[in-house]
Scaffold this active site. Structure first.
Site, short mmCIF file in Angstrom:
data_model
loop_
_atom_site.label_atom_id
_atom_site.label_comp_id
_atom_site.label_asym_id
_atom_site.label_seq_id
_atom_site.Cartn_x
_atom_site.Cartn_y
_atom_site.Cartn_z
N ASP A 1 41.40 23.46 60.09
CA ASP A 1 41.25 24.49 59.06
C ASP A 1 41.27 23.79 57.69
OD1 ASP A 1 41.52 26.53 57.22
OD2 ASP A 1 43.03 27.63 58.39
N GLY B 1 32.84 22.51 58.65
CA GLY B 1 32.09 23.70 59.09
C GLY B 1 30.78 23.34 59.76
N GLY B 2 30.82 22.38 60.68
CA GLY B 2 29.58 21.90 61.30
C GLY B 2 29.20 22.60 62.60
N TYR C 1 33.30 35.27 45.58
CA TYR C 1 32.44 34.20 46.11
C TYR C 1 31.76 33.43 44.98
CZ TYR C 1 28.75 32.08 48.99
OH TYR C 1 27.89 31.20 49.61
N ALA C 2 31.20 34.16 44.01
CA ALA C 2 30.52 33.50 42.88
C ALA C 2 31.48 32.62 42.10
CB ALA C 2 29.90 34.56 41.97
#
Ligand code: NDP
Length: 252
Positions: A67, A16-17, A159-160
């Site tokens: 991905d 994810g850069g 998400y948490a």
């Protein structure tokens, strides 16, 4: 005298850069003489901009469209990096997504996508890279958690939970890989000014700022500095830790 981080000439892979925090990490590493490769999902234009900015400034950088939820694609890409560079010294598991909603409104796809990307992607990249680090008896793995892992937030159950899993994964991997001289740590950002947090900042700007001790959002560079530190020789004796970069948000 120049302070040597030990990173010059090393090879790093950042997932994810192409945008946000990942981009800042890529740029920070490249400025320190690291040969950086990064994965991105679909935003080719953003990825190309990062490569152009880094190489234009004299750094080394390559973008690969992978991905992280696809274990085979991750494995193939990692093998190609090993073929071309011979090693991966640093892995930053940064790729992540949010699909916030109250539990009753979350559909299966929102839950699955967050787990698949955040924790599944971290598993896939770590498994593919760690075996090469093991054979070299050295390596640094830095995982992106979140303040959400330790501080409850409405609408963030998926998400948490994914970020809590990343912290647990980090501790387990730190134990598993320590004898191979590989450290594994987390950086847990608070609210950072990137596209990911845009919606939440638009919805509750003042309320959020009021709960951050330093009364400002973080910048991607604030997080990149912490990632760089954990990858550098200055963190030689740190493993299994979570470094919070949140302006004191977790304490309010
Ligand atoms: P952004 O949304 O700005 O960028 C996310 C990056 O991840 C993009 O480059 C995107 O690729 C990539 N990505 C997403 N899914 C995949 C996938 N399946 N495979 C490969 N790459 C993927 O996020 P941030 O920079 O804000 O967040 C980075 C990390 O920091 C995340 O793990 C996030 O959870 C964490 N974090 C962020 C906080 C914040 O306030 N921003 C707070 C706490 C933690 P593409 O560009 O191609 O779309």
């Amino acid at each position: 005298m120049v302070i040597d981080s030990g990173l010059q000439g090393k090879v790093a892979l950042v997932t994810g850069g192409g945008r946000g925090i990942g981009r800042a990490v890529v740029e920070m590493f490249a400025r320190d003489g690291v040969d950086v490769l990064f994965f991105f999902l679909g935003n080719t234009e953003a990825a190309q901009q990062v490569v152009a900015a880094v190489t234009g400034a004299g750094g080394r950088c390559e973008a690969v469209q992978v991905d992280v939820t696809d274990a085979d694609a991750v494995g193939t890409a990692v093998e190609q990096i090993i073929d071309s560079r011979g090693r991966i010294d640093v892995l930053v598991n940064n790729a992540g997504i949010v699909r916030d909603n109250l539990l009753g409104m979350l559909d299966d796809a929102d839950i699955q996508a967050v787990f698949d990307t955040n924790i599944g992607g971290t598993f896939n990249a770590t498994r593919a890279v760690a075996r090469h680090m093991i054979s070299k008896r050295s390596g640094r793995i830095v995982n992106l958690s979140s303040v959400a892992a330790g501080k409850g937030g409405r609408g963030q159950s998926n998400y948490a939970a994914s970020k809590g899993a990343i912290e647990a994964f980090t501790r387990a991997m730190a134990v598993e890989l320590a004898s191979r001289k590989i450290t594994v740590n987390c950086v847990a950002p608070g609210v950072i000014e990137t596209e990911m947090s845009q919606q939440v900042r638009d919805l509750a700007d003042e309320q959020i700022r009021a709960r951050i001790l330093l009364r400002r959002y973080g910048q991607a560079e604030d997080v990149a500095h912490a990632v760089w530190f954990l990858a550098s020789r200055f963190a030689d004796y740190i493993t299994g830790e979570v470094l919070h970069v949140d302006g004191g948000f977790k304490m309010e």
